[in-house]
Write an enzyme that holds these catalytic residues in place. Structure first.
Site, PDB file in Angstrom:
ATOM      1  N   ASP B  36       0.870  -1.190   0.000  1.00 29.28           N
ATOM      2  CA  ASP B  36       0.000   0.000   0.000  1.00 29.28           C
ATOM      3  C   ASP B  36       0.902   1.234   0.000  1.00 29.28           C
ATOM      4  O   ASP B  36       2.133   1.126  -0.036  1.00 29.28           O
ATOM      5  CB  ASP B  36      -0.985  -0.030   1.177  1.00 29.28           C
ATOM      6  N   SER B  37       0.288   2.424   0.026  1.00 30.46           N
ATOM      7  CA  SER B  37       1.097   3.637  -0.142  1.00 30.46           C
ATOM      8  C   SER B  37       2.094   3.825   1.012  1.00 30.46           C
ATOM      9  O   SER B  37       3.208   4.289   0.800  1.00 30.46           O
ATOM     10  CB  SER B  37       0.199   4.862  -0.301  1.00 30.46           C
TER      11      SER B  37
END
Lengths: 247, 77
Positions: B36-37
């Site tokens: 994920d980011s």
């Protein structure tokens, strides 16, 4: 489990609520770096911590300056290690009715009370994500929820803090970092001591507990959020105001 | 002494919690390796530490695959 030995940064720790928070965290065994805007203030913090037997020291920090924030975080990291408990407490008021408010009154309150939180939190997150543990506690105000004539700038900044906290809480929850706000009502500090007695009496009439709060009563709630016991609370704003505003 | 490629792949595997054989050169951190980011930010932090370098944010955002990470490190050693 305890938070003993962790490193906390408390902004605006010379007096009032910030001082009480620094001492409360110290009581829990935390190494506390308190910040002030002046060298004299930083010395006062160092002396207050030493008197209470709390490891740590005071440092000079201008939360409105990105360079100052960066320098202080580097210094804390070098001397004590990464900050994993951040209490954003520093704040100012520049009250005026909106029709008379100057740009600098608006800008300085937003910059010192809100933009500073963005800066300092961003600077601390690297260490917290690495540690897979962190606490960010932002000191808001009852004014964020209730409003107060003459404080549109302050109310905007404080309401902003609460929204910021909820968004960041969602971003970093997966790294075991909690982000919360504590919203004091009228607390007996230098910020409120300037009020006229007549105004204070009127205020008390609006407070079910019929008195101003003590800085230690805010610090106790901040201390809970910082502790392991507070670990399942995130994205929340806790009102501590003697009942004058009930969520 | 491991090569840059080996070191990068090892860090990617550790940071993203995937097996080293899944970390092929063409693998995208987000699409193939499930990052994920926040994971990608932490991955860049780990690469900075391993290779004792600072990767500016605007460069970090472009490093989306294993191959691009290796190329960046090789170009900036």
């Amino acid at each position: 489990m305890s938070i003993e030995g962790k490193v906390a940064l408390v902004t605006g720790a010379t007096r009032g609520i910030g001082k009480a928070i620094a001492l409360e965290l110290g009581r829990q065994g935390v190494v506390v770096v308190g910040t002030a805007t002046s060298a004299g203030g930083a010395e006062t913090i160092t002396a207050n911590l030493a008197e209470a037997g709390v490891p740590g020291k005071g440092m000079v920090l201008d939360v409105a300056s990105a360079e100052s924030v960066e320098a202080v975080l580097e210094q804390v990291q070098a001397e004590f290690g990464a900050v994993t408990i951040l209490v954003n407490n520093a704040g100012i008021t520049r009250d005026n009715i909106l029709m008379r408010m100057k740009d600098d009154e608006w800008d300085s309150v937003l910059n010192t009370n809100l933009t500073s939180i963005y800066r300092v939190a961003k600077g601390c997150l690297r260490g917290m994500t690495k540690a897979r543990w962190g606490r960010i506690i932002n000191v808001s105000s009852v004014v964020a929820s209730m409003g107060n004539a003459g404080q549109s700038n302050y109310a905007a900044a404080k309401a902003g803090i609460e929204g910021f906290s909820r968004a960041l809480a969602r971003e970093v929850a997966s790294r075991n970092i909690t982000v919360n706000s504590v919203a004091p009502g009228f607390i007996d500090t230098d910020m409120t001591s300037g009020l006229a007695d007549e105004h204070k009496d009127k205020l008390k009439a609006q407070i079910p507990l019929n008195r101003l709060g003590k800085p230690e009563e805010i610090a106790a709630v901040v201390g809970f959020l910082a502790s392991e016991a507070g670990g399942y609370v995130t994205g929340e704003t806790i009102q501590v105001n003697g009942g004058m505003y009930m969520g | 002494m491991s090569t840059i490629e080996e070191r990068v792949k090892k860090i990617v595997a550790e940071q993203l919690g995937v097996k080293e054989e899944e970390v092929t050169s063409d693998a995208s951190f987000v699409e193939d390796l499930g990052a994920d980011s926040l994971d990608t930010v932490e991955l860049v932090m780990a690469l900075e530490e391993e290779f004792e370098t600072e990767i500016p944010d605007e460069e970090a955002e472009k490093i989306t695959t294993v191959k691009l990470a290796i190329a960046y490190i090789e170009a900036n050693q």
